[in-house]
Design a protein around this motif. Structure first.
Motif, short mmCIF file in Angstrom:
data_model
loop_
_atom_site.label_atom_id
_atom_site.label_comp_id
_atom_site.label_asym_id
_atom_site.label_seq_id
_atom_site.Cartn_x
_atom_site.Cartn_y
_atom_site.Cartn_z
N LEU A 108 0.94 -1.23 -0.14
CA LEU A 108 0.03 -0.23 0.02
C LEU A 108 0.92 1.25 0.17
CD1 LEU A 108 -2.34 -1.07 2.83
CD2 LEU A 108 -3.07 -1.33 0.38
N LEU A 109 0.68 1.93 -0.97
CA LEU A 109 1.37 3.24 -1.15
C LEU A 109 0.65 4.47 -0.71
CD1 LEU A 109 3.76 5.02 -2.12
CD2 LEU A 109 2.59 5.39 -4.38
N ASN A 110 0.95 5.05 0.43
CA ASN A 110 0.39 6.23 1.19
C ASN A 110 1.16 7.52 0.54
OD1 ASN A 110 -1.75 5.03 2.31
ND2 ASN A 110 -0.35 4.97 4.25
N VAL A 111 0.18 8.49 -0.24
CA VAL A 111 0.80 9.94 -0.39
C VAL A 111 0.07 10.90 0.18
CG1 VAL A 111 1.77 8.96 -2.78
CG2 VAL A 111 -0.55 9.94 -2.62
N GLY A 112 0.43 12.06 0.25
CA GLY A 112 -0.28 13.13 1.07
C GLY A 112 0.04 14.43 0.74
N HIS A 113 -0.64 15.35 1.54
CA HIS A 113 -0.12 16.75 1.24
C HIS A 113 -0.91 17.52 2.59
CE1 HIS A 113 -3.18 16.68 -1.88
NE2 HIS A 113 -3.71 17.73 -1.20
N PHE A 114 -0.47 18.64 2.83
CA PHE A 114 -1.14 19.54 3.78
C PHE A 114 -2.57 20.02 2.98
CE2 PHE A 114 2.70 19.23 6.30
CZ PHE A 114 2.09 19.19 7.73
N LYS A 115 -3.68 20.02 3.88
CA LYS A 115 -4.63 20.54 3.58
C LYS A 115 -4.64 22.07 3.54
CE LYS A 115 -9.99 20.00 4.00
NZ LYS A 115 -10.83 19.51 4.85
N GLU A 116 -5.50 22.84 2.94
CA GLU A 116 -5.19 24.30 3.02
C GLU A 116 -6.75 24.90 3.58
OE1 GLU A 116 -4.11 26.02 -0.69
OE2 GLU A 116 -2.25 24.84 -0.77
#
Length: 432
Positions: free
Chosen positions: A223-231
């Motif tokens: 399982l690859l998890n990618v992400g970024h901060f919400k705005e």
């Protein structure tokens, strides 16, 4: 007192000296040999173990913050968790953070830790502007990329062997939320997970869990998890409470059958090929921190984590070879974590190089040391290296092959007399 790293292997008797002040520090360690700085004890192996350990945690004052450019100056014993609790509610986050927030600033510099964003941001030291270093004769030098730069590049990733980091100035990044927008991509084999890393390269954070028990055409699924901060400009950050593992579990509970069952269930938890969700900073960056003393899951002997990196051109075939070798030996890692690294920096002993890194957890037993020696030869033959912050048993030959700047590091240690006082079990074993 009995002392060990986070992996609880090895355990030795050490005399403990505690930091009181910069003024009294040299007097307290003068004449002691060997001595090594000790942060919060999260290095897995023997890199922070010695006859005398200098506990730096009392040096935990935050000294200055400039909101114009995000520069924070603090003492070396400040924990990353304390920076988060202070600054995330104000919209600031660490530029680079490892998988635990319970490490000190001094430890982060000495290990030049990396995070889920190395492919874009590099290692922790990229965001260190300057630090103060106590030398073997008690003098204090300011080190940066322009001042005493030989000491800067030796100390970042230098495992505490160049002196005592007293305080540092680091850059924080401005963020617009304390929520992470996360996407999970389910992959059927190792080839697919490599393809997914490249496809989602532009996401700032990425990390994959690998099912180390999968075989045949499913080898390397995960399982690859990618992400970024919400705005959303919401910063109601509150550190979560922690569960506690009060006792060491019996070692026999962690066996190939229980490991297989856990991996099957974890892989199947995601029914869809892709899943989007929102999660907290702690859940995304520090999932294991929620369970205090999680190392007790591995029983009396403790966990031994083995992390290696391979150049990009040999990463896929090399990781496939490692997984196949472990299965041939009937040895299963309870946890496999895969990350993508960007370019190597100028530090002499920093771990990351451009390629893929895999971290594997094992219970310490009679078989594991020979198996890891065999893996060392595979990794070394493919141009890779082993992570010093997690090492407890690598040979000097494997180290010298993987770390091409080791000779220069030894030369600096000798030039400044660092090798006459600052030594650890690891430095003795690796002739550093």
């Amino acid at each position: 007192m009995k002392t060990s790293g986070w992996g609880r292997y090895p355990v030795i008797d050490s005399e403990v000296v505690r930091y009181n002040s910069d003024d009294s520090l040299f007097e307290n360690i003068d004449g002691r040999n060997p001595v090594i700085p000790y942060g919060f004890g999260r290095s897995y192996g023997d890199s922070a173990l010695s006859d005398t350990i200098l506990k730096m945690r009392p040096a935990k004052r935050m000294l200055h913050f400039d909101p114009e450019n995000g520069l924070l100056t603090c003492e070396a014993g400040v924990l990353l968790s304390e920076i988060l609790e202070t600054f995330l509610p104000r919209g600031w986050f660490l530029k680079v953070t490892p998988g635990t927030k319970y490490i000190t600033i001094g430890g982060a510099i000495a290990s030049d830790v990396h995070g889920k964003n190395h492919h874009q941001y590099g290692a922790f030291s990229e965001y260190v502007s300057e630090f103060s270093l106590m030398m073997p004769n008690g003098s204090i030098k300011a080190c940066s990329r322009t001042k005493n730069k030989d000491l800067f590049y030796a100390t970042c990733g230098g495992m505490g062997l160049t002196g005592i980091i007293l305080k540092a100035t680091i850059s924080l990044q401005s963020v617009q939320s304390n929520t992470i927008v996360q996407q999970t991509i389910k992959t059927a084999c190792l080839k697919e997970i490599f393809q997914a890393f490249e496809e989602y390269y532009n996401e700032p954070y990425s990390v994959a869990w690998i099912d180390c028990t999968a075989t045949g055409s499913s080898l390397g699924r995960g399982l690859l998890n990618v992400g970024h901060f919400k705005e959303d400009h919401k910063f109601e950050y509150k550190a979560p409470g922690k569960l506690n593992m009060p006792l060491k579990l019996p070692g026999f509970l962690l066996n190939k059958w229980s490991i297989k069952l856990f991996n099957q269930l974890y892989y199947q938890k995601n029914l869809k090929s892709e899943n989007r969700s929102e999660t907290t900073v702690d859940s995304f960056f520090y999932p294991l921190d929620i369970l205090k003393n999680w190392n007790r899951l591995y029983g009396e002997e403790g966990p031994l984590q083995y992390q290696f990196v391979l150049p990009k051109k040999t990463s896929f075939d090399g990781i496939k070879e490692v997984l196949n070798y472990l299965q041939k030996k009937n040895m299963y890692s309870s946890l496999g974590v895969l990350k993508l690294f960007g370019k190597e920096n100028k530090n002499l002993l920093s771990f990351p190089m451009e390629g893929y890194t895999l971290a594997l957890d094992f219970k310490v037993d009679d078989k594991i040391f020979q198996i890891l020696d065999d893996l060392d030869k595979i990794i070394s033959g493919l141009g890779g290296r082993i992570y010093l912050a997690k090492d407890a048993r690598m040979s000097v030959e494997i180290f010298n092959t993987g770390y091409s700047k080791a000779k220069e590091f030894r030369s600096i240690r000798d030039q400044y007399g660092m090798n006459k006082i600052f030594n650890s079990l690891q430095s003795n074993r690796l002739n550093l």
